[in-house]
Write a protein that holds these residues in place. Structure first.
Motif, PDB file in Angstrom:
ATOM      1  N   MET A  37       0.838  -1.196   0.000  1.00 14.88           N
ATOM      2  CA  MET A  37       0.000   0.000   0.000  1.00 14.88           C
ATOM      3  C   MET A  37       0.875   1.249   0.000  1.00 14.88           C
ATOM      4  O   MET A  37       1.873   1.320   0.723  1.00 14.88           O
ATOM      5  N   THR A  38       0.513   2.224  -0.810  1.00 11.16           N
ATOM      6  CA  THR A  38       1.271   3.472  -0.883  1.00 11.16           C
ATOM      7  C   THR A  38       1.167   4.249   0.422  1.00 11.16           C
ATOM      8  O   THR A  38       0.102   4.344   1.026  1.00 11.16           O
ATOM      9  N   ARG A  39       2.304   4.807   0.855  1.00  7.93           N
ATOM     10  CA  ARG A  39       2.340   5.671   2.031  1.00  7.93           C
ATOM     11  C   ARG A  39       2.487   7.114   1.552  1.00  7.93           C
ATOM     12  O   ARG A  39       3.128   7.385   0.536  1.00  7.93           O
ATOM     13  N   TRP A  40       1.920   8.060   2.316  1.00 12.87           N
ATOM     14  CA  TRP A  40       1.804   9.448   1.865  1.00 12.87           C
ATOM     15  C   TRP A  40       2.599  10.370   2.780  1.00 12.87           C
ATOM     16  O   TRP A  40       2.446  10.339   3.996  1.00 12.87           O
ATOM     17  N   GLY A  41       3.454  11.189   2.166  1.00 10.47           N
ATOM     18  CA  GLY A  41       4.345  12.039   2.931  1.00 10.47           C
ATOM     19  C   GLY A  41       4.190  13.516   2.616  1.00 10.47           C
ATOM     20  O   GLY A  41       3.585  13.920   1.618  1.00 10.47           O
TER      21      GLY A  41
END
Length: 320
Positions: free
Chosen positions: A1-5
């Motif tokens: 799953m993509t993580r958001w920064g």
């Protein structure tokens, strides 16, 4: 799953305010953060450029976020001193710090007064620096004579685990080349097909580790305000290599900026007042397989962006 920064832009915001911004980003639900490492801004209108490495220590100490930066050893930074910086943050905050090592830009590196090398020489200098840094992080005493010189350098504080040394690349050619040494790839938003080619080149050359993307965006209450912000703050950044590599001064970038029409900025910045449009753009990037996506709102006021994207855009992306 993509993580958001969250991307912390030192050229645009004072370090004191940027520290408050990254703390707010954590509270708003961002998973991580990254920052730039500049000596000077791209424009007089941006008007800031704090020292990244001091700020990183404060940001890591006052949040629980994983943080990283894009930095250039070889001219402004000696690789042995760079290795010490990396090791110290890695030792103090285990598993929470990474660094992307690039070949640099004249706007930051010319301050040493040394000759600015051509691109191939800069790339080879970077590869020597990476080798020095990696060997020192492994505990070796390093002596090296080449495009950089190192004399019996040894680290007395070593991190466990060793921070990832990420490779920054914009072009297909660079992505394939950094695959030989990088622990992961970071790039910036471009047309979807170009990004796909960059990822394929990195993986096809044996590139390992996570894929990260920095997305330049502008959001405001109206479309006009979002476009004005993008043009005022990021209009001088639309020029690709070799201009972005070789122009030395803020004043010169501002001369170039005068030739940029507002609509042209849309080629390098996702501009919209519609949060749903931003969500859709970000979802497209995630579908390319990026593990980490860092959001850079190109305005100087970050608070509204952080709250709006944290409460609406990121929640929608995660539920999808």
């Amino acid at each position: 799953m993509t993580r958001w920064g969250f991307h912390a832009s030192h050229e645009q915001v004072s370090p004191r305010q940027l520290l408050a911004d990254v703390q707010q980003a954590e509270q708003a639900g961002f998973d991580m953060a990254m920052c730039s490492d500049h000596f000077s801004p791209w424009s007089e209108r941006q008007g800031h450029s704090g020292y990244t490495w001091a700020w990183l220590g404060a940001a890591l100490a006052t949040t629980s976020l994983r943080l990283g930066c894009v930095s250039a050893p070889g001219q402004r930074y000696h690789p042995a001193v760079h290795a010490q910086r990396i090791a110290t943050l890695g030792q103090m905050f285990p598993g929470r710090f990474w660094v992307a090592l690039g070949s640099g830009e004249a706007s930051n590196e010319h301050i040493t007064g040394d000759r600015w090398p051509h691109k191939e020489e800069r790339t080879r200098r970077l590869e020597e620096c990476v080798d020095v840094i990696r060997r020192m992080l492994a505990g070796e005493e390093v002596t090296h004579h080449g495009l950089v010189t190192v004399d019996r350098a040894r680290l007395w504080e070593r991190p466990d685990p060793v921070p990832e040394l990420i490779g920054p690349a914009v072009s297909v050619e660079s992505a394939a080349r950094i695959a030989a040494w990088a622990d992961g790839l970071v790039t910036v938003n471009q047309p979807i097909e170009t990004l796909r080619q960059v990822v394929d080149a990195y993986r096809g050359a044996g590139g390992r580790g996570p894929l990260a993307l920095q997305v330049h965006l502008s959001w405001a209450g109206t479309e006009e305000e979002a476009l004005t912000t993008a043009h005022e703050q990021w209009g001088g950044n639309v020029f690709g290599p070799p201009i972005s590599w070789d122009v030395e001064t803020t004043e010169a970038f501002d001369v170039l900026w005068k030739r940029v029409q507002p609509e042209e900025v849309r080629e390098s910045v996702n501009v919209s007042a519609d949060l749903g449009r931003h969500r859709d753009w970000l979802a497209q990037y995630a579908e390319l397989g990026f593990d980490e996506i860092y959001l850079h709102h190109v305005g100087q006021e970050q608070q509204g962006f952080i709250d709006a994207f944290g409460s609406k855009v990121l929640s929608d992306l995660r539920s999808a």
